[in-house]
Enzyme design. Structure first.
Site, mmCIF file in Angstrom:
data_model
loop_
_atom_site.group_PDB
_atom_site.id
_atom_site.type_symbol
_atom_site.label_atom_id
_atom_site.label_comp_id
_atom_site.label_asym_id
_atom_site.label_seq_id
_atom_site.Cartn_x
_atom_site.Cartn_y
_atom_site.Cartn_z
ATOM 1 N N HIS A 133 -20.585 41.644 23.783
ATOM 2 C CA HIS A 133 -19.142 41.466 23.580
ATOM 3 C C HIS A 133 -18.801 41.505 22.080
ATOM 4 O O HIS A 133 -17.944 42.275 21.644
ATOM 5 C CB HIS A 133 -18.736 40.121 24.196
ATOM 6 N N GLU A 134 -19.494 40.704 21.309
ATOM 7 C CA GLU A 134 -19.197 40.632 19.868
ATOM 8 C C GLU A 134 -19.528 41.952 19.169
ATOM 9 O O GLU A 134 -18.891 42.315 18.188
ATOM 10 C CB GLU A 134 -19.950 39.469 19.217
ATOM 11 N N HIS A 165 -16.514 44.055 19.208
ATOM 12 C CA HIS A 165 -15.608 43.694 18.095
ATOM 13 C C HIS A 165 -16.130 44.264 16.769
ATOM 14 O O HIS A 165 -15.383 44.813 15.970
ATOM 15 C CB HIS A 165 -15.531 42.165 17.958
ATOM 16 N N GLU A 206 -9.664 42.949 21.519
ATOM 17 C CA GLU A 206 -10.310 42.481 22.749
ATOM 18 C C GLU A 206 -10.647 43.667 23.648
ATOM 19 O O GLU A 206 -11.653 43.640 24.369
ATOM 20 C CB GLU A 206 -9.396 41.474 23.456
#
Lengths: 499, 499
Positions: free
Chosen positions: A265-266, A269, A295
């Protein structure tokens, strides 16, 4: 040959670059505070960040900025967008009197501190007066911004996180999701109940092995560690700056999934930050296009790409090679059952993909009512529990598992929550467009090759910076503005296809 | 009831606190650059630090500062010292035109980059034009400061590192050391040659065990990890701020001594920062009293306390417990022979306690001649080799082991080198006074108890901040200004006592 109007713009660019460099310094200090700082450094760190914020605000609101903004002329789409974003940043900053900015910072910080204790004790009354102060100041802020920007007060707050998206656009999208979920959730639960229960992998999973795996997979997604770090913090996050991104996760010896999925997930980003246009570094047009866009980039990696059947087919053997033991838990279909498990729960950050938007919809409606004045802070716990029960059919047993669970409001962040679900929807929409543009995408994912997708996102999203607003960005990348259909289609395929 | 003169002082205090908070932010970013930052972050970090430095300079040189400094009145010794230090900081900042400050920053950074390559290739000619530019700008800076402060140009540079100490005071002290060394060095070598050779401990020494030992010992010296971190970097250093000090070291698996002695040294620096007066945080009077004072605190820990016979009696068994194997290398007298070995060498940072000052004396004389104009950059390598041979009887085989070895000049730091030896002398003088004030000091050290010494230093040195200059600080703590006798006495006892 520089005209006065071009010179004014050049001065503004130099000033915004300075402001951005201060923002970069602050970003690094925030990362350090979460990933490195000993507890004794907290008070001084607060002081450092306050001084940097104050100087940034002074630089942005100095009298000559208004003159230059009035005089400046920019040529070309990027420069025009950049100048418009400068005007917006200046309008937001000058709308707020310094006394209000300082009172807000103090109130947020005091409230957040008490909230930690109140959450631990599940005692809303303890933090209530602080939250009342925070909400009061947010209302004042929203009013001041509303007058300056010509937006509805709540929209003026939301605009700070996601430029140009209004509650009037969001509410029908959320209402549609609510209607979808009412039918979809019990069906998904029934389908799940008819399938074999997933086999949990057996630990312990040594932290060193987890760390190496997380790093390897983030590299596979395209993260370059000459410009990045992976560290540990209580809550995973992505900090830093485009040329030096810092992602964190939290390792538990008995469960590797949380750290791993957090890193994926990160990394989404981080890839967005890494892909921002270097030629526009430290200019407003070179920033990310807002929190929903951000997001969308984490969720397209974590949810769309890495939890896809295709990628799990690659990942299963990788995991077994990393941790050994019984291979059965690492079979791709078992991983799918494990990592796509639908379960009604009280906690947003633990929620599955299908029920997560319900958590967001509840918060969006409540914070809109708080800012609009229709809801008093004193009535928040009751309104929360009622809304939660309507959306998910459960009543929180206490406020720690209810309106005390998230830091956001207690830290003064109102208008942020919608980004999570707008981002999830945008991620599905972008994935659909990427599949059309890249016919071999799933075949690549099945070989563990995520970079074709990353390359597509870099071109369509990352390299655009903040030149386009959220809706225009989606329009340019996918041919249409935000359309929840793609997300619903994705959820139907993943959770409602019996078989 | 605030008079205009008191109000002016209050405004100054608030302004200097802001400047100091920016300095704290920069300190953290410097630490991060050395201990954490991926290489790709370097360019942006340079930009962040340049902007912070520029804003600090603007805050310090704003027109209202001169007015307030002229009008301000402060009551009491601390406030008076604080105001005097503000005036000094302002005078130093306003003496330098912004163009000179920026040109210096650019030239230093360009020179330093080329120096890394030039040192690797032992090619002075490669970096010579850059060093010429750096020295030219340092001369200009020295002239400007000289005019503003009424100091000799070189003294004006040295004053930036060590307030109020002049070359005219330093030169006779160094000349005396040179004379002492001429006789002492061959005697120490002869005494050493007559003793059994030390037995080197056999590794490998696992990094985890070294790290735990370093941390434990730094705690024993008084470092509190609620306000500190121990990390790794290529060169050990102490960074951070008083409430959040960051020390680093470098671990080698085949030799634990370098990391350990490095940590003991940096802990001395860290304890000084930790002990600065909290009531004067972010005020000039609350800072450390300069680089020589700082070095006295690292060296009193590393050289005076931790390499003393008393402490080695405690440390030997500790080391053996940490690393196991043959106990013989860990016998206190073997450690003494190992860690107090005198050896003429080319490299300052590897030098022993006895020959180290010769390295400093050479650099002091050369940099003074460079700034004064008596020495041209082109003649530096020759002058270095000649001076080195006169002081230590050896001629460097190449410039990498000669005038290219240290970063300082190539990064624009002139006037810094004397601090190392002034600090070593001050450390010996402070240790003498501490022994008089604390009769059980050596007995405590033999039990591994360093905190009585730390407590004495905290009271006599740390808590004084920058209220007193280097000489007054020594006068208050030891009854006399800097007196090289104590250092010579210490060296005689340690290196010239046959037996």
């Amino acid at each position: 040959m520089s005209t006065p109007r071009a010179a004014a713009y050049a001065r503004l660019k130099a000033r915004f670059a300075r402001i951005a460099a201060l923002g970069e310094a602050a970003a690094m200090l925030h990362w350090d505070a979460s990933a490195m700082m000993p507890p004794g450094g907290a008070a001084a760190r607060g002081e450092q960040l306050a001084v940097i914020a104050g100087l940034s605000h002074e630089l942005l609101t100095a009298p000559e900025v208004a003159e230059d903004l009035a005089a400046a002329e920019a040529q070309g789409a990027w420069d025009e967008a950049n100048l418009a974003l400068m005007r917006r940043a200046h309008a937001r900053a000058t709308a707020l009197p310094t006394a209000l900015v300082e009172a807000t910072a103090r109130a947020n910080s005091a409230c957040e501190k008490v909230w930690r204790e109140a959450k631990a004790r599940a005692d809303f009354a303890m933090v209530r007066p602080h939250l009342e102060e925070v909400v009061g100041l947010q209302r004042e802020t929203a009013q001041a911004l509303s007058a300056a920007l010509g937006l509805d007060p709540y929209d003026a707050l939301m605009d700070g996180y996601q430029r140009g998206v209004t509650a009037a656009e969001v509410e029908p999208i959320f209402a549609r999701y609510e209607a979808f979920l009412r039918d979809a959730l019990p069906r998904a639960e029934a389908i799940q109940a008819a399938r074999p229960a997933p086999i949990p992998p057996r630990g312990p999973f040594p932290v060193a092995a987890q760390r190496a795996l997380c790093r390897r997979l983030s590299e596979r997604l395209g993260l370059d560690y000459a410009h990045a770090r992976l560290d540990e913090s209580l809550h995973p996050f992505c900090g830093g700056i485009p040329s030096d991104v810092r992602i964190t996760t939290f390792y538990a010896e008995d469960n590797f999934a949380k750290a791993l999925l957090g890193v994926l997930h990160e990394t989404g980003h981080a890839l967005y930050e890494r892909g921002l246009p270097e030629a526009w570094a430290r200019q407003p047009a070179g920033e990310a296009a807002g929190m929903a866009a951000h997001e969308s980039q984490s969720l397209i990696m974590e949810m769309q790409a890495c939890r896809s059947d295709a990628f799990l087919a690659f990942l299963g053997p990788e995991l077994h090679a990393a941790f050994g033991g019984d291979p059965a838990p690492y079979a791709p279909d078992n991983l799918a059952r494990l990592w796509r498990r639908v379960e009604r729960g009280f906690i947003r950050v633990d929620a599955d993909e299908l029920t997560y938007p319900a958590h967001v919809i509840l918060r969006f409606r409540l914070e809109r009512a708080l800012i609009g004045g229709a809801l008093a802070v004193a009535d928040l716990p009751g309104a929360w529990n009622e809304g939660f029960s309507r959306l998910l059919g459960l009543t929180p047993p206490d406020d720690a598992r209810g309106c005390l669970q998230d830091i956001h409001w207690y830290d003064g962040a109102f208008g942020y929550f919608p980004s999570y679900t707008l981002g999830a929807m945008a991620a599905a929409q972008l994935m659909g467009a990427a599949r059309r543009d890249l016919p071999g995408l799933d075949a690549s994912l099945a070989r563990g090759e995520v970079r074709p997708l990353t390359g597509w996102l870099r071109e369509k999203v990352h390299a655009e910076g903040a030149r386009l607003g959220f809706q225009d960005l989606l329009r340019a990348a996918t041919g249409k503005p935000l359309d929840p259909q793609d997300f619903l289609h994705h959820l139907r395929a993943r959770y409602l296809a019996a078989g």
